[in-house]
Scaffold this active site. Structure first.
Site, mmCIF file in Angstrom:
data_model
loop_
_atom_site.group_PDB
_atom_site.id
_atom_site.type_symbol
_atom_site.label_atom_id
_atom_site.label_comp_id
_atom_site.label_asym_id
_atom_site.label_seq_id
_atom_site.Cartn_x
_atom_site.Cartn_y
_atom_site.Cartn_z
ATOM 1 N N VAL A 13 41.956 -48.151 -48.446
ATOM 2 C CA VAL A 13 41.272 -47.528 -47.301
ATOM 3 C C VAL A 13 41.874 -46.157 -46.974
ATOM 4 C CG1 VAL A 13 40.555 -47.849 -44.909
ATOM 5 C CG2 VAL A 13 40.739 -49.840 -46.411
ATOM 6 N N GLY A 131 33.300 -53.635 -42.588
ATOM 7 C CA GLY A 131 33.624 -52.443 -43.375
ATOM 8 C C GLY A 131 32.844 -51.241 -42.893
ATOM 9 N N ILE A 133 29.693 -50.879 -42.227
ATOM 10 C CA ILE A 133 28.513 -51.068 -41.357
ATOM 11 C C ILE A 133 28.925 -50.815 -39.905
ATOM 12 C CG2 ILE A 133 26.623 -52.621 -40.745
ATOM 13 C CD1 ILE A 133 27.658 -54.557 -42.854
ATOM 14 N N LYS A 202 37.442 -61.650 -37.780
ATOM 15 C CA LYS A 202 36.348 -60.724 -37.454
ATOM 16 C C LYS A 202 35.395 -61.307 -36.418
ATOM 17 C CE LYS A 202 36.526 -58.525 -42.015
ATOM 18 N NZ LYS A 202 36.049 -58.652 -43.396
HETATM 19 N N1 LIG Z 1 40.109 -52.926 -48.659
HETATM 20 C C1 LIG Z 1 39.043 -53.105 -47.920
HETATM 21 O O1 LIG Z 1 37.910 -53.131 -48.415
HETATM 22 C C2 LIG Z 1 39.187 -53.251 -46.441
HETATM 23 C C3 LIG Z 1 40.409 -53.286 -45.819
HETATM 24 N N2 LIG Z 1 40.502 -53.406 -44.471
HETATM 25 C C4 LIG Z 1 41.812 -53.400 -43.831
HETATM 26 O O2 LIG Z 1 42.420 -52.116 -44.048
HETATM 27 C C5 LIG Z 1 43.820 -52.274 -44.092
HETATM 28 C C6 LIG Z 1 44.343 -51.654 -45.382
HETATM 29 O O3 LIG Z 1 43.773 -52.328 -46.473
HETATM 30 P P1 LIG Z 1 43.882 -51.744 -47.964
HETATM 31 O O4 LIG Z 1 43.755 -50.281 -47.945
HETATM 32 O O5 LIG Z 1 42.944 -52.563 -48.763
HETATM 33 O O6 LIG Z 1 45.383 -52.153 -48.336
HETATM 34 P P2 LIG Z 1 46.254 -51.667 -49.571
HETATM 35 O O7 LIG Z 1 47.186 -52.774 -49.877
HETATM 36 O O8 LIG Z 1 45.400 -51.124 -50.641
HETATM 37 O O9 LIG Z 1 47.100 -50.424 -48.973
HETATM 38 C C7 LIG Z 1 48.122 -50.576 -48.035
HETATM 39 C C8 LIG Z 1 48.841 -49.243 -47.887
HETATM 40 O O10 LIG Z 1 49.794 -49.361 -46.852
HETATM 41 C C9 LIG Z 1 51.101 -49.044 -47.347
HETATM 42 N N3 LIG Z 1 52.021 -49.992 -46.710
HETATM 43 C C10 LIG Z 1 51.878 -51.323 -46.578
HETATM 44 N N4 LIG Z 1 52.930 -51.850 -45.903
HETATM 45 C C11 LIG Z 1 53.752 -50.798 -45.617
HETATM 46 C C12 LIG Z 1 54.976 -50.666 -44.936
HETATM 47 N N5 LIG Z 1 55.602 -51.737 -44.422
HETATM 48 N N6 LIG Z 1 55.522 -49.436 -44.816
HETATM 49 C C13 LIG Z 1 54.905 -48.361 -45.355
HETATM 50 N N7 LIG Z 1 53.732 -48.403 -45.993
HETATM 51 C C14 LIG Z 1 53.159 -49.616 -46.119
HETATM 52 C C15 LIG Z 1 51.037 -49.200 -48.843
HETATM 53 O O11 LIG Z 1 51.992 -48.314 -49.412
HETATM 54 P P3 LIG Z 1 52.156 -48.137 -51.009
HETATM 55 O O12 LIG Z 1 50.890 -47.456 -51.451
HETATM 56 O O13 LIG Z 1 53.338 -47.275 -51.156
HETATM 57 O O14 LIG Z 1 52.288 -49.526 -51.538
HETATM 58 C C16 LIG Z 1 49.595 -48.792 -49.137
HETATM 59 O O15 LIG Z 1 49.509 -47.401 -49.267
HETATM 60 C C17 LIG Z 1 44.094 -53.768 -43.935
HETATM 61 O O16 LIG Z 1 44.328 -54.045 -42.575
HETATM 62 C C18 LIG Z 1 42.781 -54.408 -44.378
HETATM 63 O O17 LIG Z 1 42.569 -55.668 -43.800
HETATM 64 C C19 LIG Z 1 39.395 -53.479 -43.674
HETATM 65 C C20 LIG Z 1 38.154 -53.440 -44.217
HETATM 66 C C21 LIG Z 1 37.937 -53.365 -45.647
HETATM 67 N N1 LIG Z 2 39.025 -58.496 -47.527
HETATM 68 C C1 LIG Z 2 37.985 -58.069 -46.659
HETATM 69 C C2 LIG Z 2 38.007 -56.578 -46.584
HETATM 70 C C3 LIG Z 2 37.200 -56.051 -45.490
HETATM 71 O O1 LIG Z 2 37.328 -56.382 -44.327
HETATM 72 C C4 LIG Z 2 36.637 -58.539 -47.200
HETATM 73 O O2 LIG Z 2 36.588 -58.985 -48.351
HETATM 74 O O3 LIG Z 2 35.653 -58.482 -46.462
HETATM 75 NA NA NA Z 3 32.218 -51.736 -39.302
#
Ligand SMILES: NC(=O)C1=CN([C@@H]2O[C@H](COP(=O)(O)OP(=O)(O)OC[C@H]3O[C@@H](n4cnc5c(N)ncnc54)[C@H](OP(=O)(O)O)[C@@H]3O)[C@@H](O)[C@H]2O)C=CC1
Ligand SMILES: N[C@@H](CC=O)C(=O)O
Ligand code: NA
Length: 437
Positions: A13, A131, A133, A202
């Protein structure tokens, strides 16, 4: 005016968010007021899909949430801690917050909202449900006048992707889950998806907004899809259903002996094939809202993934930028840029003849040898390629033909119609319609 953003997380994200902000052309002008100032990550050595100056990236997330230059903190690291504490610290430091973290909002949303109210800042979380939407904002605003009766959602992209593929390909869910992970849909620990916990987070958030009250996260009955087998998917289809992981929030009818109560549940459900939610497939999500007086509204679109989730994150940032914009002394008394549509330039609209489209044409022709060949010649001379030509019927020496073209230029097609009308073979053109796609 520029608002500085501290981005916590550069995973799926976070990367999508950075990509939008670094490519603001042809998007809302407010995006040009948002500038990523610092980015917090866990590992400095990982290759990244977006380039930032070296001193922009840090593993010291506390330094970001307390950086006096930063106006908006975007939390996309996920998990409960340190995400919750960082959000609260950012608020205490007077920063607005945007987050995608449904796990935190569904459990600590009340604590966070209280802190935000005290500090006079906004915490927005459109990305946390559905997401890309728009769900939270429509429920709070556009649908806010309605008395909401039911919110029924397919709100986990990973499980919907798994169930859709189980249905179309057969097979059980474990191997398909690996693909959902590779596509960036699944949580860091996909148990939250598969066991329904993510959907429960959610629906707790949606119920709180829809019914205007605090929700205890532990009150959501939760059953995941682990026990749904390929055999069940098959039998359900035979019976006229499709299996979906539904999240349901429903207001119980008010009776004299019962107070205002609600139902809150997540479970795999057999959905009749003609139900609006039955055709929500793959990573798509949908939220069906039923309210008084509006009736049914369905919000549908991509429920997870880099670009769609980032779209929701940046839309929240834009809403905050609009507010900050109005608060600045230089802009005082200007209307909210998200509510006003004062454009300076006209857009140029292409001439209809230049457009390409498929066409459906129904015509009556003389029932004699060689007619279809003549028609084919006319279309060929105008460079129009045909997808199908079918004779439907015959009445009084006239044959009824239906022709469907491939994508052709409107101007050339209209010229061919003129020539057809004048040709001795055609009695009448009964119908000309455009075909989608
Ligand atoms: N993926 C999706 O489709 C969706 C995700 N979300 C939400 O968005 C959020 C992020 O998800 P997503 O992007 O998939 O997650 P990822 O695992 O892809 O990315 C997490 C990021 O956060 C960093 N990170 C995690 N923990 C730490 C920490 N303790 N200190 C510093 N940096 C940290 C990681 O660093 P590094 O890169 O160095 O590992 C990475 O860059 C979550 O809350 C998820 O539920 C919501 C809707 C959809
Ligand atoms: N893991 C979640 C990510 C978005 O919220 C999903 O699959 O819907
Ligand atoms: Na939304």
């Amino acid at each position: 005016m520029v608002f500085k953003v501290g981005l916590l997380g550069l995973g799926t994200v976070g990367t999508g968010t950075a990509k939008i902000l670094l490519d603001a052309a042809q998007r809302h002008p407010l995006l040009q007021t948002l500038e990523i100032h610092r980015v917090g990550v866990r590992s400095m050595d990982k290759p990244r899909a977006v380039d930032f100056p070296e001193d922009c990236l840090t593993t010291d997330l506390e330094a970001i949430v307390t950086d006096p230059d930063i106006d908006i903190v975007v939390e996309v690291i996920g998990g409960l801690e340190p995400a919750r504490s960082l959000i609260l610290e950012a608020i205490e430091d007077g920063k607005h917050v945007v987050t995608a973290n449904k796990a935190v909002i569904s459990r600590y949303g009340n604590e966070i909202a209280e802190a935000a109210k005290k500090a006079g800042v906004y915490v927005l979380y459109e990305a946390a449900v559905g997401g890309g939407i728009p769900v939270i904002q429509p429920l709070q605003q556009a649908l806010g006048v309605n008395r909401i009766e039911t919110v029924t959602g397919i709100i986990n992209g990973t499980t919907n992707y798994i169930l859709t593929r189980m249905q179309s390909e057969g097979g059980d869910f474990e191997p398909i889950l690996a693909d959902a992970q590779a596509l960036g849909y699944a949580e860091a620990d996909p148990t939250a998806d598969v066991d329904g916990l993510d959907a429960a987070d959610k629906i707790a958030i949606l119920a709180s907004i829809a019914f205007g009250g605090k929700i205890r996260r532990e009150d959501v009955f939760t059953e995941g899809i682990r026990h749904v087998s390929a055999v069940d998917v098959d039998y359900a289809e035979t019976l006229g259903f499709v299996i979906k992981l539904l999240a349901i929030a429903k207001r119980n009818p008010l009776t004299t002996d019962k107070p205002d109560t609600i139902q809150l549940r997540v479970h795999p459900t057999l959905v009749p094939l003609d139900h609006p939610l039955a055709n929500v497939n793959d990573v798509n999500n949908a939220v069906l809202v039923e309210g008084d007086p509006i009736g049914q509204v369905m919000l549908y679109g991509p429920g997870a993934g880099e670009g769609p989730t980032a779209s929701a994150i940046v839309s929240d940032m834009m809403a905050i930028a609009a507010t900050l914009h109005m608060e600045s002394p230089a802009e005082e008394k200007l209307p909210n840029p998200l509510l006003s549509n004062a454009y300076s330039d006209y857009k140029t609209v292409s001439a209809m003849e230049e457009l390409e489209s498929r066409f459906y044409l129904r015509l009556m022709v003389k029932d004699q040898p060689g007619v279809i060949g003549h028609l084919g010649d006319i279309f060929g001379k105008h460079n129009l390629s045909l997808e199908s030509i079918v004779q439907i019927g015959l009445q009084e020496n006239l044959a009824e033909l239906v022709i469907v073209t491939h994508e052709v230029q409107e101007g050339a097609f209209q010229q061919a119609i003129t020539v057809l009308k004048e040709s001795g073979d055609v009695d009448s053109i009964a119908s000309v319609l455009r075909v989608l796609g």
